[in-house]
Design a protein around this motif. Structure first.
Motif, short mmCIF file in Angstrom:
data_model
loop_
_atom_site.label_atom_id
_atom_site.label_comp_id
_atom_site.label_asym_id
_atom_site.label_seq_id
_atom_site.Cartn_x
_atom_site.Cartn_y
_atom_site.Cartn_z
N UNK A 37 0.84 -1.21 0.00
CA UNK A 37 0.00 0.00 0.00
C UNK A 37 0.87 1.25 0.00
N UNK A 38 0.28 2.31 -0.50
CA UNK A 38 0.93 3.62 -0.45
C UNK A 38 0.56 4.20 0.91
N UNK A 64 4.73 0.61 0.38
CA UNK A 64 5.53 0.50 -0.84
C UNK A 64 6.91 1.12 -0.59
N UNK A 65 8.02 0.38 -0.85
CA UNK A 65 9.34 0.97 -0.62
C UNK A 65 9.64 2.03 -1.67
N UNK A 66 10.10 3.18 -1.23
CA UNK A 66 10.24 4.31 -2.16
C UNK A 66 11.21 4.03 -3.31
N UNK A 67 12.15 3.08 -3.10
CA UNK A 67 13.12 2.82 -4.17
C UNK A 67 12.60 1.81 -5.20
N UNK A 68 11.46 1.19 -4.95
CA UNK A 68 10.98 0.14 -5.87
C UNK A 68 10.16 0.74 -7.02
N UNK A 85 -2.24 12.55 -7.38
CA UNK A 85 -1.72 11.23 -7.01
C UNK A 85 -0.86 10.68 -8.16
N UNK A 86 -1.35 10.78 -9.38
CA UNK A 86 -0.57 10.27 -10.53
C UNK A 86 0.73 11.07 -10.66
N UNK A 87 0.61 12.38 -10.44
CA UNK A 87 1.82 13.22 -10.54
C UNK A 87 2.85 12.82 -9.48
N UNK A 88 2.35 12.47 -8.29
CA UNK A 88 3.25 12.09 -7.20
C UNK A 88 3.93 10.74 -7.49
N UNK A 89 3.20 9.83 -8.12
CA UNK A 89 3.78 8.51 -8.41
C UNK A 89 4.74 8.56 -9.59
N UNK A 90 4.54 9.54 -10.46
CA UNK A 90 5.26 9.59 -11.74
C UNK A 90 6.75 9.25 -11.66
N UNK A 113 -3.78 16.27 -19.15
CA UNK A 113 -3.44 14.86 -19.39
C UNK A 113 -2.35 14.49 -18.40
N UNK A 114 -2.51 13.36 -17.72
CA UNK A 114 -1.46 12.98 -16.77
C UNK A 114 -0.12 12.81 -17.47
#
Ligand code: KPL
Length: 306
Positions: A37-38, A64-68, A85-90, A113-114
């Motif tokens: 999970x995030x 979720x490990x930040x380096x993975x 959220x999508x921008x943060x995961x990008x 558009x993401x």
């Protein structure tokens, strides 16, 4: 779909600790997928999950490990958090990452558009499965799968994507899953349900089943008439009689549910009003239509502070 019995070893990130996110997380883990999970905190989250047959299962989810790098993510956040959220995961996304977004309402991704790379895919999933979080749990969560349903998956970006590899896992977790070329008509059908049930239940602070009472019939009829007018003009025509029947069915099937908007209101959280009734009104303005029922409902919700 083939070989539904085989175990799934995909590694999933699930974002969103609401009922649908955790339902998917629990059911994916049950099939053998690696699910993380995030989470803001470094500690794992324990979920006490009640399945449809009443059986109870305990699930532990590591953060979720930040380096993975993220290859597959199911993002079930509130509509207003989708883009950020999508921008943060990008930065963490693998070159061929597959993101599946799921939320109520419409209009979250139209403006921007993401920012995805050419091999990265964004899908939208809409589901009719019922689930809720038992109120009162803090340290761990109790999630109840309260009603069976089905899900529809369609590509957002690139628009012509082929069915993703993850469809099988989603079919097992929150299926049956229908993969469609164009998700928009399905989102409009869900919008119809949400824009009739959610604001009214949140405003009157009643469970969904209360809307079957005669005192709501005239307002629901007006809201449905107006929605059908808009949907027709927007290119997503609805069969009014079938829509009314579908509405009554959802009200009956989720009679003891508190709608997500009522839950948000009671918890003092931001609601998805802007992406449900707000979207309806923005579309009406774009198409030069007046929808007085939805306008008044929106105003009453705003006056009530949500
Ligand atoms: O989607 C829902 C929601 O509450 O957001 C319904 C279908 C109305 C069920 O409560």
């Amino acid at each position: 779909m083939t070989d539904l019995s085989s175990k799934n070893r995909q590694s999933w990130l699930v974002v969103g600790k609401g009922a649908i996110g955790l339902l998917a997380a629990c059911q994916l883990q049950q099939q053998g997928a690696g699910v993380k999970l995030w989470l803001r905190q470094p500690a794992p989250l324990t979920v006490d999950f009640t399945a449809l047959d009443g059986s109870r299962h305990t699930h532990h989810f590591e953060p979720w490990p930040v380096e993975q790098p993220i290859e597959t993510a199911f993002i079930a956040v509130k509509a207003y958090d989708a883009l950020s959220c999508i921008q943060q995961l990008q930065p963490l996304l693998a070159e061929n990452a597959c993101l599946i977004l799921s939320h109520n309402g419409l209009g979250t991704l139209e403006a921007i558009q993401p920012p995805l790379k050419p091999m990265q895919q964004l899908w939208f999933l809409t589901t009719t499965h019922g689930a809720y979080i038992e109120p009162g749990y803090q340290a761990e969560r109790q999630v109840v799968h309260s009603g069976t349903g089905s899900s529809v998956l369609g590509a957002i970006q690139p628009a012509s994507s082929q069915t993703p590899k993850v469809a099988k896992a989603l079919h097992q977790a929150i299926g049956p899953l229908h993969c469609v070329a164009d998700i928009q008509p399905y989102l409009w059908q869900k919008l119809l349900i949400n824009c009739l049930i959610n604001p009214l239940t949140a405003l009157h602070q009643v469970e969904n089943g209360e809307l079957a009472q005669p005192r709501f019939a005239a307002e629901l009829t007006q809201l449905l008439d107006e929605f059908c007018l808009l949907a027709e003009r927007a290119g997503y025509p609805q069969d009014k009689a079938a829509a009314w029947q579908q509405l009554q069915q959802v009200i009956a099937q989720t009679a003891s549910n508190r709608s997500s908007m009522l839950q948000d209101r009671l918890a003092g959280r931001q609601t998805e009003l802007e992406f449900i009734t707000g979207f309806v009104l923005r579309e009406a303005q774009r198409l030069d239509l007046r929808l007085p029922g939805h306008q008044q409902l929106y105003q009453r919700c705003q006056d009530a502070g949500f």
